[in-house]
Design an enzyme around this catalytic site. Structure first.
Site, PDB file in Angstrom:
ATOM      1  CE1 TYR A  63       2.669   5.461  -3.461  1.00 51.32           C
ATOM      2  CE2 TYR A  63       1.455   3.549  -4.238  1.00 51.32           C
ATOM      3  CZ  TYR A  63       2.622   4.111  -3.780  1.00 51.32           C
ATOM      4  OH  TYR A  63       3.746   3.330  -3.650  1.00 51.32           O
ATOM      5  N   GLY A  64      -3.028   8.810  -3.869  1.00 45.59           N
ATOM      6  CA  GLY A  64      -4.345   9.195  -4.399  1.00 45.59           C
ATOM      7  C   GLY A  64      -4.424  10.554  -5.072  1.00 45.59           C
ATOM      8  CG  ASP A  91      -1.785   1.251   1.341  1.00 48.93           C
ATOM      9  OD1 ASP A  91      -2.403   1.612   0.323  1.00 48.93           O
ATOM     10  OD2 ASP A  91      -1.838   1.884   2.418  1.00 48.93           O
ATOM     11  CD  GLU A 104      -0.711   6.834   6.299  1.00 51.13           C
ATOM     12  OE1 GLU A 104       0.397   6.962   6.819  1.00 51.13           O
ATOM     13  OE2 GLU A 104      -1.095   5.768   5.779  1.00 51.13           O
TER      14      GLU A 104
END
Ligand code: DGL
Length: 285
Positions: A63-64, A31, A173
């Site tokens: 990443y998004g 991930d 996060e």
């Protein structure tokens, strides 16, 4: 006609595992960060005999928000890293990666590859009664249309509404964001979806199960939340059994976590995701 090949794809083909595949090898999971640990948690529960190598690409998170080309490149590099460590199957525990790289990784890797999008789609189809389905995810996942296409391919009559929720990954996060702020962000993103009268909401990001309570409170008790973890592990189990790669039920499997950076709060946060001790953590730079 030749399928279109991205120049980067051509440069990395083929993704061969270096040694012979066998049931004793671990399963590789990756991930962008900690989100994939929600999948690992389900693997530890449902496939306790399996050993796992996890790679969290924390240095390049999120990443998004990145382009498809960039996410594809990161996903290929993560897969190569895990292949070289020695794995018998790959789990793409990141929706953003799955939306950009699943087809490519499946075509080019000669071992079972499981993603999180198709199992979540199947689960949503199983639980919906009204056929009105909502999907939330990162900008990359929602813009790719992967969920929308996969759902409509199964049933063109479904009514699907989606929303990108860019603040939710950083909130998760961060780990210690006050409930009030989590709630405000969730409500902000879900308000347009609620008008849709959905009965099912797909959590199209492996970070979002960490916000389940707040998400459920925002949509109300009539909406079923779909978390890809269990369906993903069920699909993985089926692949392992079909290909004779399931580990024997002798002892509990090992978990070795690799990260591309080690933030200060990593252990506390990681253990919160995993609901067990993290054990061995190695930083790879
Ligand atoms: N956990 C990842 C996913 O499922 C996204 C996190 C990110 O944006 O890096 O999409």
């Amino acid at each position: 006609m030749q399928p279109h090949t991205h120049p980067h794809e051509a440069a990395t083909l083929p993704l061969k595992r270096p040694q012979k595949i066998s049931p004793d090898l671990p399963i590789g999971v990756f991930d962008s960060g900690l989100g994939g640990l929600t999948i690992v948690r389900a693997m530890r529960k449902l496939l306790p005999q399996e050993s796992i190598l996890y790679f969290g690409d924390i240095a390049r998170l999120p990443y998004g928000t990145k382009s498809k080309e960039q996410i594809l490149r990161f996903s290929v590099e993560n897969t190569q890293f895990l292949l070289h460590k020695g794995i018998k199957a790959l789990v793409i525990a990141c929706n953003s990666s799955a939306s950009a790289a699943y087809d490519f990784l499946r075509r080019t890797s000669d071992l079972p590859v499981v993603d999180v999008i198709s199992p979540a789609v199947e689960e949503a189809l199983r639980v919906t009664r009204s056929g009105r389905i909502g999907v939330i995810g990162t900008q990359a996942t929602i813009d790719s249309g992967a969920y929308q296409k996969a759902l409509r391919a199964k049933n063109p009559k479904l009514s699907v509404v989606s929303a990108a929720c860019p603040l939710l990954v950083p909130i998760v996060e961060e780990g210690a964001v006050p409930q009030k702020i989590q709630k405000a962000a969730v409500e902000h993103y879900l308000a347009p979806l609620k008008k849709h009268r959905m009965d099912t909401l797909i959590l199209g990001c492996t970070h979002y199960p960490m916000l389940k309570k707040v998400l459920q409170a925002a949509v109300g008790p009539r909406v079923t939340l779909v978390d890809s973890a269990r369906p993903c592990v069920a699909k993985l189990r089926a692949h392992l059994e079909q290909s004779g790669l399931a580990a024997p039920l002798k002892k509990r499997g090992r978990l070795h976590v690799f990260v591309s950076d080690l933030p200060r709060s990593f252990t506390r946060l990681g253990e919160n995701f995993l609901q067990e001790k993290l054990g061995r953590v190695t930083v790879v730079r």
